[in-house]
Motif scaffolding. Structure first.
Motif, PDB file in Angstrom:
ATOM      1  N   GLY A   1       1.392  -0.849  -0.260  1.00  0.00           N
ATOM      2  CA  GLY A   1      -0.147   0.012  -0.123  1.00  0.00           C
ATOM      3  C   GLY A   1       0.693   1.371   0.125  1.00  0.00           C
ATOM      4  O   GLY A   1       0.482   2.052   0.753  1.00  0.00           O
ATOM      5  N   ARG A   2       1.788   0.750  -0.617  1.00  0.00           N
ATOM      6  CA  ARG A   2       2.620   2.332  -0.887  1.00  0.00           C
ATOM      7  C   ARG A   2       2.150   3.685  -1.062  1.00  0.00           C
ATOM      8  O   ARG A   2       2.264   4.886  -0.254  1.00  0.00           O
ATOM      9  CB  ARG A   2       3.595   2.058  -1.744  1.00  0.00           C
ATOM     10  N   ARG A   3       0.731   3.796  -2.235  1.00  0.00           N
ATOM     11  CA  ARG A   3       0.310   5.053  -2.328  1.00  0.00           C
ATOM     12  C   ARG A   3      -0.730   5.707  -0.918  1.00  0.00           C
ATOM     13  O   ARG A   3      -1.578   5.682  -1.035  1.00  0.00           O
ATOM     14  CB  ARG A   3      -0.529   4.993  -3.651  1.00  0.00           C
ATOM     15  N   LEU A   4      -1.037   3.830   0.051  1.00  0.00           N
ATOM     16  CA  LEU A   4      -1.671   4.826   1.186  1.00  0.00           C
ATOM     17  C   LEU A   4      -1.351   5.234   1.934  1.00  0.00           C
ATOM     18  O   LEU A   4      -1.246   4.323   3.331  1.00  0.00           O
ATOM     19  CB  LEU A   4      -2.710   3.037   0.991  1.00  0.00           C
TER      20      LEU A   4
ATOM     21  N   LYS B   1      -2.986  -3.454   2.215  1.00  0.00           N
ATOM     22  CA  LYS B   1      -4.269  -4.027   1.267  1.00  0.00           C
ATOM     23  C   LYS B   1      -4.590  -4.365   1.548  1.00  0.00           C
ATOM     24  O   LYS B   1      -6.179  -4.417   2.083  1.00  0.00           O
ATOM     25  CB  LYS B   1      -4.038  -3.632  -0.219  1.00  0.00           C
TER      26      LYS B   1
ATOM     27  N   ASP C   1      -6.706  -6.157  -4.186  1.00  0.00           N
ATOM     28  CA  ASP C   1      -8.097  -4.975  -3.585  1.00  0.00           C
ATOM     29  C   ASP C   1      -8.973  -4.189  -4.467  1.00  0.00           C
ATOM     30  O   ASP C   1      -8.598  -3.871  -5.191  1.00  0.00           O
ATOM     31  CB  ASP C   1      -6.004  -3.650  -3.688  1.00  0.00           C
TER      32      ASP C   1
ATOM     33  N   ASP D   1      -9.974  -0.897  -7.898  1.00  0.00           N
ATOM     34  CA  ASP D   1      -8.844  -1.002  -7.277  1.00  0.00           C
ATOM     35  C   ASP D   1      -9.001   0.178  -6.229  1.00  0.00           C
ATOM     36  O   ASP D   1      -9.424   1.077  -5.910  1.00  0.00           O
ATOM     37  CB  ASP D   1      -7.835  -0.901  -7.886  1.00  0.00           C
TER      38      ASP D   1
ATOM     39  N   ASP E   1      -5.987   1.670  -4.075  1.00  0.00           N
ATOM     40  CA  ASP E   1      -4.551   1.866  -4.341  1.00  0.00           C
ATOM     41  C   ASP E   1      -4.584   3.889  -3.528  1.00  0.00           C
ATOM     42  O   ASP E   1      -3.432   3.561  -3.802  1.00  0.00           O
ATOM     43  CB  ASP E   1      -5.045   2.410  -6.095  1.00  0.00           C
ATOM     44  N   THR E   2      -5.483   4.323  -4.216  1.00  0.00           N
ATOM     45  CA  THR E   2      -5.218   6.282  -3.212  1.00  0.00           C
ATOM     46  C   THR E   2      -5.863   6.007  -2.086  1.00  0.00           C
ATOM     47  O   THR E   2      -6.937   5.635  -1.770  1.00  0.00           O
ATOM     48  CB  THR E   2      -5.661   6.476  -4.101  1.00  0.00           C
ATOM     49  N   PRO E   3      -5.797   6.532  -0.981  1.00  0.00           N
ATOM     50  CA  PRO E   3      -6.208   7.537   0.035  1.00  0.00           C
ATOM     51  C   PRO E   3      -7.679   7.361  -0.305  1.00  0.00           C
ATOM     52  O   PRO E   3      -8.828   7.387  -0.092  1.00  0.00           O
ATOM     53  CB  PRO E   3      -5.671   8.266   0.665  1.00  0.00           C
ATOM     54  N   GLU E   4      -7.954   8.421  -2.126  1.00  0.00           N
ATOM     55  CA  GLU E   4      -9.418   8.654  -1.794  1.00  0.00           C
ATOM     56  C   GLU E   4     -10.379   7.177  -2.069  1.00  0.00           C
ATOM     57  O   GLU E   4     -11.580   7.117  -2.071  1.00  0.00           O
ATOM     58  CB  GLU E   4      -9.689   9.486  -3.791  1.00  0.00           C
ATOM     59  N   ASP E   5      -9.639   6.197  -2.991  1.00  0.00           N
ATOM     60  CA  ASP E   5     -10.672   4.895  -2.701  1.00  0.00           C
ATOM     61  C   ASP E   5     -10.724   4.369  -1.424  1.00  0.00           C
ATOM     62  O   ASP E   5     -12.080   3.217  -1.752  1.00  0.00           O
ATOM     63  CB  ASP E   5      -9.473   4.216  -4.102  1.00  0.00           C
TER      64      ASP E   5
END
Length: 192
Positions: free
Chosen positions: A11-14, A19, A102, A181, A183-187
């Motif tokens: 979860g690098r982008r998280l 995940k 994810d 997916d 992948d990001t905080p928005e997700d």
């Protein structure tokens, strides 16, 4: 029909939140994804962990599933796919359905459709969403060695699937699943 869940991502982008441990309906995401494979009739179901593997094992209920830890999880999905296919090599399964942790919008209904596409040792099928290839993906056991050999980085089996597009059966699942997916905080808003 075996099931293989790739759940090693960090979860690098998280912000480094693995995940597999993301909360979904009160339980870790890895539990939901593994249950979707089992509920669709896959067995054995094998899970490949990586980031925070010991924490995932401690927090998630994984009894009844095979579990491997990919020591090279930072190299990407390809290394996890290789670990999982190796773990299932002696299972006697004619085919495997590969799913990603994810994608909580893909449940047992989509997996069941892909399973129904065929489980022969030469089978090659994938879920499609609006005609576009997605997950899960089914590989007959006769293809596992070639899939593993071509699986690199975060591309997983993408190159293999592209080279064998003529043999690939696409199974439309857009009416029973959503292929997004986390992948990001928005997700994260998609998780309940």
């Amino acid at each position: 029909m075996a099931g293989l869940l790739l759940a090693a991502g960090g979860g690098r982008r998280l912000g480094g939140r693995p995940k597999a441990l993301l909360d979904h309906r009160g339980r870790p995401l890895v539990e939901h994804a593994a249950r979707a494979l089992r509920d669709a009739g896959c067995g054995p179901v094998h899970i490949v962990l990586g980031a925070a593997a010991e924490t995932v094992r401690a927090r998630a209920e994984l009894a009844g599933y095979g579990v491997s830890v990919n020591p090279d999880w930072t190299e990407g999905m390809g290394s996890s796919l290789r670990v999982g296919l190796t773990a299932l090599a002696g299972s006697g399964a004619d085919a495997v359905v590969v799913s990603l942790v994810d994608q909580p919008g893909i449940g047992a209904a989509a997996v069941s459709r892909v399973v129904a596409a065929g489980g022969g040792r030469d089978a090659l099928a994938a879920a499609a969403y609006g005609g576009e290839r997605g997950h899960p993906v089914l590989f007959g056991a006769a293809r596992w060695a070639d899939v593993a050999a071509s699986a690199t980085g975060d591309r997983g089996a993408r190159d293999y699937l592209r080279r064998h597009a003529g043999a690939l059966t696409l199974v439309e699942c857009g009416d029973v699943a959503e292929a997004y997916d986390i992948d990001t905080p928005e997700d994260l808003r998609r998780l309940q």
